[in-house]
Design an enzyme around this catalytic site. Structure first.
Site, PDB file in Angstrom:
ATOM      1  N   ASN A  37       0.811  -1.211   0.000  1.00  0.00           N
ATOM      2  CA  ASN A  37       0.000   0.000   0.000  1.00  0.00           C
ATOM      3  C   ASN A  37       0.854   1.275   0.000  1.00  0.00           C
ATOM      4  OD1 ASN A  37      -2.245   1.565  -0.035  1.00  0.00           O
ATOM      5  ND2 ASN A  37      -3.007   0.954   1.979  1.00  0.00           N
ATOM      6  N   HIS A 122     -14.268  -5.370  10.973  1.00  0.00           N
ATOM      7  CA  HIS A 122     -13.887  -4.021  11.410  1.00  0.00           C
ATOM      8  C   HIS A 122     -15.135  -3.193  11.703  1.00  0.00           C
ATOM      9  CE1 HIS A 122      -9.528  -3.514   9.765  1.00  0.00           C
ATOM     10  NE2 HIS A 122      -9.714  -4.707  10.258  1.00  0.00           N
ATOM     11  N   ARG A 147     -13.261  -5.739  15.507  1.00  0.00           N
ATOM     12  CA  ARG A 147     -12.273  -4.744  15.891  1.00  0.00           C
ATOM     13  C   ARG A 147     -12.984  -3.428  16.133  1.00  0.00           C
ATOM     14  NH1 ARG A 147      -7.478  -2.159  12.137  1.00  0.00           N
ATOM     15  NH2 ARG A 147      -9.168  -0.725  11.555  1.00  0.00           N
ATOM     16  N   TYR A 159      -7.401   7.162  13.042  1.00  0.00           N
ATOM     17  CA  TYR A 159      -7.183   5.980  12.215  1.00  0.00           C
ATOM     18  C   TYR A 159      -8.377   5.032  12.255  1.00  0.00           C
ATOM     19  CZ  TYR A 159      -6.113   1.252  11.242  1.00  0.00           C
ATOM     20  OH  TYR A 159      -6.196   0.008  10.734  1.00  0.00           O
ATOM     21  N   GLU A 235      -3.435  -4.458  19.361  1.00  0.00           N
ATOM     22  CA  GLU A 235      -2.572  -4.648  18.194  1.00  0.00           C
ATOM     23  C   GLU A 235      -1.615  -3.485  18.006  1.00  0.00           C
ATOM     24  OE1 GLU A 235      -4.811  -5.260  14.655  1.00  0.00           O
ATOM     25  OE2 GLU A 235      -3.154  -4.700  13.363  1.00  0.00           O
ATOM     26  N   GLU A 261       2.161  -6.986  11.273  1.00  0.00           N
ATOM     27  CA  GLU A 261       1.709  -6.736   9.889  1.00  0.00           C
ATOM     28  C   GLU A 261       2.732  -5.955   9.083  1.00  0.00           C
ATOM     29  OE1 GLU A 261      -1.949  -4.552  10.782  1.00  0.00           O
ATOM     30  OE2 GLU A 261      -1.081  -2.860   9.710  1.00  0.00           O
ATOM     31  N   ARG A 282       1.264 -11.360  13.338  1.00  0.00           N
ATOM     32  CA  ARG A 282       0.306 -10.871  12.340  1.00  0.00           C
ATOM     33  C   ARG A 282       0.869 -10.797  10.930  1.00  0.00           C
ATOM     34  NH1 ARG A 282      -4.197  -8.872  11.865  1.00  0.00           N
ATOM     35  NH2 ARG A 282      -3.730  -6.740  11.311  1.00  0.00           N
ATOM     36  N   HIS A 311      -2.642 -10.514   9.040  1.00  0.00           N
ATOM     37  CA  HIS A 311      -3.134  -9.246   8.489  1.00  0.00           C
ATOM     38  C   HIS A 311      -4.043  -9.563   7.306  1.00  0.00           C
ATOM     39  CE1 HIS A 311      -1.809  -5.165   6.532  1.00  0.00           C
ATOM     40  NE2 HIS A 311      -2.908  -5.011   7.238  1.00  0.00           N
ATOM     41  N   ASP A 315      -6.238  -3.586   1.631  1.00  0.00           N
ATOM     42  CA  ASP A 315      -5.156  -3.329   0.672  1.00  0.00           C
ATOM     43  C   ASP A 315      -4.335  -4.582   0.389  1.00  0.00           C
ATOM     44  OD1 ASP A 315      -4.582  -1.814   3.461  1.00  0.00           O
ATOM     45  OD2 ASP A 315      -2.756  -2.861   2.846  1.00  0.00           O
ATOM     46  N   GLU A 338      -7.839 -11.699  10.038  1.00  0.00           N
ATOM     47  CA  GLU A 338      -8.495 -10.398   9.802  1.00  0.00           C
ATOM     48  C   GLU A 338      -9.268 -10.472   8.502  1.00  0.00           C
ATOM     49  OE1 GLU A 338      -5.807  -7.147   9.508  1.00  0.00           O
ATOM     50  OE2 GLU A 338      -7.374  -5.645   9.500  1.00  0.00           O
ATOM     51  N   TRP A 401       2.146   6.706  12.044  1.00  0.00           N
ATOM     52  CA  TRP A 401       0.737   6.739  11.605  1.00  0.00           C
ATOM     53  C   TRP A 401       0.081   5.419  11.922  1.00  0.00           C
ATOM     54  CZ3 TRP A 401      -1.764   3.665   7.883  1.00  0.00           C
ATOM     55  CH2 TRP A 401      -3.118   4.024   7.726  1.00  0.00           C
TER      56      TRP A 401
HETATM   57  C1  CS2 Z   1      -4.415  -2.057   9.742  1.00  0.00           C
HETATM   58  C2  CS2 Z   1      -4.222  -1.944   8.266  1.00  0.00           C
HETATM   59  O1  CS2 Z   1      -5.941  -3.784   9.257  1.00  0.00           O
HETATM   60  C3  CS2 Z   1      -5.070  -3.385  10.060  1.00  0.00           C
HETATM   61  O2  CS2 Z   1      -4.734  -3.991  11.082  1.00  0.00           O
HETATM   62  O3  CS2 Z   1      -3.241  -1.901  10.480  1.00  0.00           O
HETATM   63  O4  CS2 Z   1      -5.453  -1.579   7.723  1.00  0.00           O
HETATM   64  C4  CS2 Z   1      -3.183  -0.935   7.825  1.00  0.00           C
HETATM   65  O5  CS2 Z   1      -3.539   0.347   8.308  1.00  0.00           O
HETATM   66  C5  CS2 Z   1      -3.143  -0.925   6.319  1.00  0.00           C
HETATM   67  O6  CS2 Z   1      -2.916  -2.237   5.869  1.00  0.00           O
HETATM   68  C6  CS2 Z   1      -2.047  -0.003   5.804  1.00  0.00           C
HETATM   69  O7  CS2 Z   1      -2.026  -0.065   4.397  1.00  0.00           O
HETATM   70 MG    MG Z   2      -3.124  -3.192  12.101  1.00  0.00          MG
END
Ligand code: CS2
Ligand code: MG
Length: 401
Positions: A37, A122, A147, A159, A235, A261, A282, A311, A315, A338, A401
């Site tokens: 991503n 999510h 989540r 976020y 996480e 991840e 992850r 993960h 994306d 996930e 971030w």
């Molecule tokens: C996030 C991701 O799903 C998750 O756990 O950490 O969505 C992450 O923000 C994205 O894969 C970044 O591209």
């Molecule tokens: Mg994550």
């Protein structure tokens, strides 16, 4: 079974994806996901310019040898671009091998260790009322694990808050800048859990993604504050480049920790696993060297009682999710997968055999991965430059971030 062609397709059916297509002299085709991503074109170039020419003429059945050839033969080791490229080749060769054997991939990996793959969805909201509504929506869809992410009062953006459809953070042709303040978040996160436990009790697993933003001490404070609400995991509580930070964190809380991840090799995970500093690893098939390497990570984790929690954000393409589900079905120490889902017209490009039902997924019984990639359709969705945001603290300092 010689490889006759290997080509890279970058397309954007709802978001950018990088797909590797490998063909053999027998007419078999395998696909791999090479999406990273915000850095998609870097992996596309690594594959097109330095890997695909070397694949032509190789035996597609020599999966391990190809992995070693691409990993050790590059001299320069590891890293997200290299390991995503190797992952795409690895998954494509596993796909071809499954098709040649007439078996779904999980049967080549030792068969099913469970009837289905437990997944989490999510839920998010700009307010706690909206979050509660989204949790209920997921429960109505059959999820048993969700989540939680909600807007933090006092911050302009936070976020993980999805608008319509699936949350996609890479939403601008140049990185937009977001504001962050950990103290506001630390005051809010326990209240988020308290509300959802008050509304839904303890029958649903609740997960939360801190997304790398706290110091180890702050993360220990958060983990301790969340203990009464029994999170399934916290996480990425603190940046994972420094495993010793997790020694400090581990001493402050019994809240389970999930990390990995952003990792792309077993060496990134090794200390966290062997010192039992985490509870879930992850890493993703498409970012950590493919099925061949992810099996090693899962086996190392099994020795130390660490479970996988791969993960599975939007994306990572349907090719990646399918590969993950085959591996998830087979490994003995799966924790949870996930499942953010995908958005937009991706089904015009990717058709898949995997299914969701009552909180579980299954990769299906089609030979190989069970995903077909329509290159002609992909041409209708050209790449669009998109970048992940950059975070700054309220005083202007760049932050994770
Ligand atoms: C996030 C991701 O799903 C998750 O756990 O950490 O969505 C992450 O923000 C994205 O894969 C970044 O591209
Ligand atoms: Mg994550």
């Amino acid at each position: 079974m010689k490889i006759t062609d290997a080509r890279v397709v970058v397309c954007s059916p709802g978001r950018n994806y990088v797909t590797l297509v490998v063909e053999t002299e027998d007419g078999l085709t395998g696909v791999g996901d090479a999406t990273l991503n915000g850095r998609e074109l870097a992996v596309a170039s690594y594959l097109r310019d330095h890997v695909c020419p070397l694949l032509v003429g190789r035996d597609a059945r020599r999966i391990e040898d190809t992995w070693q050839y691409l990993y050790k033969g590059a001299y320069w080791r590891r890293g997200p671009v290299t390991m995503a490229a190797i992952a795409a080749v690895d998954v494509a060769l596993w796909d071809i091998t499954g098709k040649a054997a007439g078996m779904p991939l999980y049967r080549l990996l030792g068969g099913a260790s469970r009837d289905g793959v437990p997944v989490y969805g999510h839920a998010s909201g700009a307010t706690l009322d909206e979050l509660a509504e989204d949790v209920q929506r997921h429960l109505d869809l059959g999820y048993t694990a969700v989540r939680l992410q909600a807007s933090v009062p006092g911050l302009e953006t936070t976020y993980g808050i999805a608008g319509e459809g699936v949350y996609e953070p890479a939403d601008a042709p140049r990185p937009h800048e977001a504001a962050w303040e950990s103290s506001l978040y630390l005051d809010f996160a326990p209240a988020m859990f308290a509300r959802i436990r008050e509304d839904f009790g303890y029958r649903v697993h609740l997960l939360h993604d801190v997304h790398h933003r706290l110091t180890p001490t702050e993360a220990g404070r958060l983990g301790a504050a969340l203990e009464p609400y029994r999170p399934f995991w916290m996480e990425d509580p603190t940046p994972a480049e420094d495993p010793s930070a997790f020694r400090a964190l581990r001493g402050h809380t019994t809240t389970p920790i999930a990390v990995g991840e952003v990792f792309n090799s077993i060496w990134d995970c090794q200390q966290l696993i062997t010192e039992r500093l985490i509870d879930y690893i992850r890493t993703a098939v498409s970012h950590a060297g493919g099925i061949t390497h992810m099996r090693r990570i899962a086996s190392l984790a099994e020795l130390y009682g660490v479970r996988t929690g791969p993960h599975g954000a939007g994306d990572l393409s349907p090719v990646s999710l399918a590969a993950a589900l085959h591996l998830d079905l087979a490994v003995p120490n799966l924790g949870i997968q996930e499942h953010m889902g995908h958005t937009g017209p991706y089904t015009e490009v990717f058709t898949h055999a995997y299914t969701f039902r009552d909180g579980y997924m299954h990769p299906g019984e089609r030979p190989g991965l069970g995903v077909e990639f329509d290159e002609a359709a992909a041409e209708c969705f050209p790449y669009e430059p998109r970048y992940l945001p950059v975070n700054r603290r309220l005083d202007g300092t760049v932050h994770d971030w």
